[in-house]
Design a protein around this motif. Structure first.
Motif, PDB file in Angstrom:
ATOM      1  N   MET A  43      33.902 -24.957 -79.980  1.00  0.00           N
ATOM      2  CA  MET A  43      33.417 -26.203 -80.570  1.00  0.00           C
ATOM      3  C   MET A  43      33.214 -27.264 -79.496  1.00  0.00           C
ATOM      4  O   MET A  43      32.218 -27.997 -79.514  1.00  0.00           O
ATOM      5  N   LEU A  44      34.150 -27.342 -78.581  1.00  0.00           N
ATOM      6  CA  LEU A  44      34.050 -28.299 -77.480  1.00  0.00           C
ATOM      7  C   LEU A  44      32.821 -28.008 -76.629  1.00  0.00           C
ATOM      8  O   LEU A  44      32.023 -28.909 -76.325  1.00  0.00           O
ATOM      9  N   LYS A  45      32.659 -26.757 -76.248  1.00  0.00           N
ATOM     10  CA  LYS A  45      31.531 -26.371 -75.406  1.00  0.00           C
ATOM     11  C   LYS A  45      30.200 -26.686 -76.105  1.00  0.00           C
ATOM     12  O   LYS A  45      29.283 -27.245 -75.496  1.00  0.00           O
ATOM     13  N   GLU A  46      30.100 -26.337 -77.371  1.00  0.00           N
ATOM     14  CA  GLU A  46      28.871 -26.567 -78.133  1.00  0.00           C
ATOM     15  C   GLU A  46      28.578 -28.062 -78.280  1.00  0.00           C
ATOM     16  O   GLU A  46      27.441 -28.503 -78.098  1.00  0.00           O
ATOM     17  N   ALA A  47      29.594 -28.851 -78.584  1.00  0.00           N
ATOM     18  CA  ALA A  47      29.406 -30.296 -78.746  1.00  0.00           C
ATOM     19  C   ALA A  47      28.985 -30.938 -77.428  1.00  0.00           C
ATOM     20  O   ALA A  47      28.130 -31.835 -77.407  1.00  0.00           O
ATOM     21  N   ARG A  48      29.570 -30.494 -76.333  1.00  0.00           N
ATOM     22  CA  ARG A  48      29.205 -31.035 -75.016  1.00  0.00           C
ATOM     23  C   ARG A  48      27.753 -30.714 -74.692  1.00  0.00           C
ATOM     24  O   ARG A  48      26.988 -31.573 -74.235  1.00  0.00           O
ATOM     25  N   LYS A  49      27.335 -29.494 -74.972  1.00  0.00           N
ATOM     26  CA  LYS A  49      25.952 -29.101 -74.693  1.00  0.00           C
ATOM     27  C   LYS A  49      24.974 -29.851 -75.596  1.00  0.00           C
ATOM     28  O   LYS A  49      23.904 -30.245 -75.156  1.00  0.00           O
ATOM     29  N   THR A  54      27.202 -32.533 -68.769  1.00  0.00           N
ATOM     30  CA  THR A  54      27.864 -31.510 -67.960  1.00  0.00           C
ATOM     31  C   THR A  54      29.369 -31.679 -68.148  1.00  0.00           C
ATOM     32  O   THR A  54      29.841 -32.714 -68.652  1.00  0.00           O
ATOM     33  N   GLN A  55      30.118 -30.688 -67.714  1.00  0.00           N
ATOM     34  CA  GLN A  55      31.568 -30.804 -67.766  1.00  0.00           C
ATOM     35  C   GLN A  55      32.019 -31.988 -66.922  1.00  0.00           C
ATOM     36  O   GLN A  55      32.923 -32.731 -67.305  1.00  0.00           O
ATOM     37  N   GLU A  56      31.372 -32.188 -65.799  1.00  0.00           N
ATOM     38  CA  GLU A  56      31.728 -33.280 -64.906  1.00  0.00           C
ATOM     39  C   GLU A  56      31.467 -34.644 -65.562  1.00  0.00           C
ATOM     40  O   GLU A  56      32.303 -35.553 -65.479  1.00  0.00           O
ATOM     41  N   GLN A  57      30.343 -34.787 -66.246  1.00  0.00           N
ATOM     42  CA  GLN A  57      30.030 -36.043 -66.922  1.00  0.00           C
ATOM     43  C   GLN A  57      31.043 -36.338 -68.032  1.00  0.00           C
ATOM     44  O   GLN A  57      31.490 -37.479 -68.173  1.00  0.00           O
ATOM     45  N   LEU A  58      31.383 -35.325 -68.801  1.00  0.00           N
ATOM     46  CA  LEU A  58      32.360 -35.508 -69.870  1.00  0.00           C
ATOM     47  C   LEU A  58      33.712 -35.887 -69.290  1.00  0.00           C
ATOM     48  O   LEU A  58      34.371 -36.813 -69.770  1.00  0.00           O
ATOM     49  N   ALA A  59      34.121 -35.192 -68.261  1.00  0.00           N
ATOM     50  CA  ALA A  59      35.411 -35.479 -67.626  1.00  0.00           C
ATOM     51  C   ALA A  59      35.458 -36.918 -67.121  1.00  0.00           C
ATOM     52  O   ALA A  59      36.444 -37.628 -67.334  1.00  0.00           O
ATOM     53  N   GLU A  60      34.398 -37.345 -66.482  1.00  0.00           N
ATOM     54  CA  GLU A  60      34.339 -38.705 -65.958  1.00  0.00           C
ATOM     55  C   GLU A  60      34.419 -39.732 -67.096  1.00  0.00           C
ATOM     56  O   GLU A  60      35.111 -40.740 -66.987  1.00  0.00           O
ATOM     57  N   LYS A  61      33.742 -39.461 -68.180  1.00  0.00           N
ATOM     58  CA  LYS A  61      33.703 -40.381 -69.319  1.00  0.00           C
ATOM     59  C   LYS A  61      35.074 -40.577 -69.956  1.00  0.00           C
ATOM     60  O   LYS A  61      35.381 -41.670 -70.442  1.00  0.00           O
ATOM     61  N   ILE A  62      35.903 -39.545 -69.964  1.00  0.00           N
ATOM     62  CA  ILE A  62      37.220 -39.655 -70.595  1.00  0.00           C
ATOM     63  C   ILE A  62      38.370 -39.778 -69.586  1.00  0.00           C
ATOM     64  O   ILE A  62      39.534 -39.819 -69.966  1.00  0.00           O
TER      65      ILE A  62
END
Length: 101
Positions: A43-49, A54-62
């Motif tokens: 679910m996480l992977k699908e929502a991020r896509k 990117t994983q990096e953008q999501l990580a930076e945001k949180i």
């Protein structure tokens, strides 16, 4: 467990009973826990896509690291409810609804 029993299973629940044991057994509980982690990671992977991140953008945001997001998406680490909330609500703009049953 033998192939004959597997072939004779009438439904998915019977197949799980044969392969992992009855609900409440240690082996079945372990399987169920891993299955839930898999569902959350997908679910996480699908929502991020869907958010075109990117994983990096999501990580930076949180405020975490890309490697942590990667481990979560691959089911390689546990996640706290507060972190799950932060990722979906603040990082991805999704609402979380929990059902306990």
């Amino acid at each position: 467990m033998n192939n004959e029993n597997i072939r004779n299973a009438k439904n998915f629940d019977e197949l799980l009973d044969i392969k992992y044991g009855k609900i409440g057994s240690e082996n079945r509980d372990d399987f169920e826990e891993k299955a839930q982690y898999f569902v959350i990671s997908e679910m996480l992977k699908e929502a991020r896509k869907e958010a075109n991140m990117t994983q990096e953008q999501l990580a930076e945001k949180i405020g975490t690291k890309k490697s942590y997001i990667s481990r979560l998406e691959n089911g390689k680490c546990d996640i706290q409810l507060s972190t799950l909330y932060r990722i979906f609500e603040f990082g991805l703009g999704k609402r979380i609804n929990l059902i306990f049953g």
